[in-house]
Structure formats: C-alpha cells, structure tokens
Design a protein around this motif. Structure first.
Motif: not given
Length: 455
Positions: A296-315
């Motif tokens: 899925f793809t989404w837009h979020c202007p207030n999201g993590p930004g350029l510092s965003c890694p590839f995050l794998v959650d506990t869930s």
C-alpha cells in the motif's frame, strides 16, 4: 481508487513495465537444443544464466548454450518487478547474511559486473537507509543474539535502547519496544526492474538466449532413467528434452538439453508436476507455494521525512519512505490461517484499513492522518517448510538444479544465489559461499533452518 503498478512506477528510471532493452528481446522460438535451460526469467533466472557464462569464460571453455524461458514476457505477475526492492543484512541465518553481504558488494560495483560496452551506465537508484527492527520484551534476547551473529559475519548493526531509539527517531512511539536493531551500512532499497534488465542485457551480450513460453512437459531420451523416490537412488539422465509451449498456442517446441535449472519462483513446485516426470517425484514434495502480498502507498506530509528507515514493527507491519515528498509504502504479512487467495493479484483494501493502518498509527502517531494513494499485490515464492531458499540439485535427478523458495528475499540474494548455482553446474561444488545447508537434504531430514528476518 487503487492504482495499478504502472501508475506506481516513476516516469524515469524504471520505465514502462514490459519494456525490454535493445538487443534483449526474447526470440520467437527457442533453439532445438541447449546445454542449460533455465526455467524462469526473473532476476534469479537471469542471474544464474549470467554467472554460467562468466564462470565458463574464466575456465576457458566457451560456447555453452544457455536458454532462459519466461512464460510472462511482460512481467505483469513477476515477483521481481512487484517487490519493494529492499536489501538488508539483518537475518538470523548465517547463509542469508553472507548472501546479503555478497550482493551488497555486487550492487556497489554493478557496472563492473553488468556494464555493457557502449551502453549507458547502470543506475539502480539505490537509496541507502538502514533497516530498523523493533523487538518487544519477549523477543529482545533473540534479537540481541541475532545481532551478534550478524556482527560475527561482518555486518555493521547497532542495538538501540528505547531512549536511544527515541533520540534518533523522535517520531516513533516506543511503547512496548525493549530494543531495536539498526543497520549502519549496506542496507536500503533499489529499483528491481533496473536490476532485472541489467542482468538480462549483460547475459544476452554474453550469448545467453531467451524465449517466451511455458515448460509443461519433459520427454525422456532413450538412455534416460529416473528413480522412484523411496528409496532414493540418484541417477543422471544423459539429456532432458523439454517441451516449451509457445504463448497463446497449443504448439510446443522440443528443446534437448543436458541441465535444467528450476528458477520458476512461486511456480517451482508446479514444474515438478510436468508431464514426463514420475508422479510423487520426491517425498516430501517441494514445499513452495505462491503467496500473495499487498503493498500500500500513502501520503503523510507530517510523517517521518528523510530520516525514515525501513521500519519493521513488533506487530509485523512495515513501511519505508518512497521518494522525498512525504510518500510512504508498506504492508504486513498475514497469519498463516488468513492467507489471501493467490489465484489473482487483486487487493483487499479492507486489509489496510483494518489490519495495517492501526498498527502503523500506533507506532507513528503522525500516520493517523495519512491519505492512501494506491496499492498493488505481488507473489512470494513461499517456502512453507522454513521460509528459506532451496538451492542445489534435485535428490533424484542430478541434472536438475533449484534456485527458488526465497520467501521474499530472492531479489536481494539473486547475485549471490545465481553465482552459487552456476558454481554447482560448472564446477560441481560451491566455492564462493558454502550454501550446502540450503539444499534438499534438510527437507528429507525434516530439519528446518528457521529464518526470523523475513519481512
């Protein structure tokens, strides 16, 4: 409204789905004979073909005829093109870590390997960004032990406490996170389509042939024998004439060959059911199934930004940045009992609303206000036994080799796995990496090599 994959692809770089570089168009008909037939024209199949020609040349033996057969020349359902293009070092199995490290080096110097004289340089659009695995208190000790294994293999991975995690990524809610592991180098994502075309273009320049078709049957030669599975009694057939059915036709073209490489991905098990091969060819059967995965793809202007890694959650939910304009993509593998029907690539949009989004919003509060932009689905060649690749020869047919079952990490391991299988074919043994444990023997022995780093 969901977008198609064509809508998801950027206008530059990856190009139109189904675009084939000049000089690499599959032939309308296959040749009458080949030394090696590689069934499957995804990135793994083309990697095997490329390495066969490279290693053959180094041995001073030129002229090996290699044929790659792909039944979907537009790659509309291909796992390679529909993947997220990630590469990470943070696996729990030594062989997977080693393959990732080999592939990272290969991709770094890709033009030294796959560059073609007088052709443009290859740009796989690599985005360096570490993978960030979050662990709950129950899984903290296992994650820490896995990181030690990764470090022993030379991977650069940091362990972060919840406080350190919050300092580095202030947009993360650290509730229920006991520890996190973060890759410091050789992790990120790249364009799968460009890598596939680079392998195909280079292999073609080295003399590899290709055709569009479906291998549905094998016809034994006069000297060909195959043992039953129980008890195992390996024999080597002198030749395996394969029948390649042409697209949208009942016509088939027989191709006499000495070796078959099964790189058919999610349909590798189906190839073993082809006419001409004894039923129940091996007990247990090849435990590889097509599993559908949503992106899925989404837009979020207030999201993590350029510092965003590839995050794998506990869930189990995961996401990464997609470009530089507040766009993200991600998903989550379902539990075994809720696997979607893999007969087509339709997307269940309720799955995002009900399962993925709540987990994302809990971990990243800014995602509570995200706007869904699109989606697509692709296939994992899922190994139900242990989620790891099956590499090497068939236990009863010594001239049939496998390169399949990667369960979501085949793209990143293709450079290493392709070389490994080519070494077995040409030299009779592994030389660069010892991947013997990924062979069929573990299936027969019932001893899984469980991988906990599958995304």
């Amino acid at each position: 409204m969901a977008q198609t994959l064509r809508d998801q692809l950027p206008a530059s770089g990856r190009g139109e789905r189904g675009w084939i570089p000049p000089g690499t168009h599959p032939d309308p008909r296959p040749p009458d004979e080949a030394d090696v037939v590689v069934v499957g024209g995804g990135v793994l199949g083309w990697s095997v073909a490329y390495w066969l020609k490279v290693l053959e040349g180094r041995r001073g033996q030129h002229g090996m005829k290699v044929l790659v057969v792909e039944r979907d020349p537009m790659y509309s359902r291909a796992s390679t093109v529909l993947s997220l293009g990630g590469i990470w070092q943070q696996f729990s199995l030594r062989e997977n870590i080693q393959m990732s490290r080999f592939s990272a080096s290969f991709l770094r110097d890709i033009n030294e390997y796959l560059g073609v004289p007088n052709e443009p340089r290859i740009d796989i659009q690599y985005q360096p960004s570490g993978y960030l695995f979050l662990a709950s208190p129950q899984n903290a000790a296992a994650l820490e032990a896995t990181v030690q294994l990764q470090r022993d293999e030379g991977a650069q991975v940091a362990l972060l406490s919840p406080t350190q995690l919050k300092e580095k990524f202030p947009w993360i809610n650290t509730e229920d996170v006991a520890v996190a592991s973060y890759g410091l180098e050789d992790e990120g994502w790249f364009d799968p389509w460009t890598l596939l075309n680079a392998f195909r273009r280079k292999a073609t320049s080295l003399g590899v042939q290709s055709c569009s078709g479906d291998v549905r049957a094998f016809v034994a030669s006069a000297n060909y024998m195959m043992s039953a599975c129980d008890p195992p009694a390996p024999v080597t057939p002198l030749s395996v004439p394969s029948q390649i059915y042409m697209p949208d036709s009942l016509e088939y073209q027989p191709v006499a060959c000495a070796i078959v490489v099964n790189a058919a991905g999610a349909w590798a098990g189906k190839l073993l059911e082809a006419e001409g091969l004894p039923k129940g060819l091996c007990k247990p059967s090849l435990p590889i199934q097509p599993r559908k995965r949503y992106v899925f793809t989404w837009h979020c202007p207030n999201g993590p930004g350029l510092s965003c890694p590839f995050l794998v959650d506990t869930s189990g939910a995961y996401f990464r940045r997609d470009g530089f304009a507040g766009n993200y993509l991600g998903g989550m593998s379902p539990p075994e009992e809720e696997e979607p029907d893999p007969s087509d690539l339709s997307v269940d949009h309720n799955y995002f609303q009900e399962q993925v989004w709540p987990r994302l919003a809990r971990r990243v509060p800014a995602f509570k206000s995200l706007q869904v932009r699109g989606s697509w689905a692709g296939y994992y060649d899922y190994n139900t036994f242990d989620q790891n690749a099956v590499l090497g020869p068939h236990p009863q047919v010594e001239n049939m080799f496998f390169a399949t079952g990667f369960s979501g990490h085949g793209l990143q391991h293709a450079p290493a796995a392709g070389r490994a299988v080519a070494e077995l074919v040409i030299k009779g043994q592994y030389e660069t990496l010892d991947l013997r444990r990924l062979g069929w023997d573990r299936l027969v022995a019932g001893e899984p090599l469980q991988e906990h780093g599958v995304v």
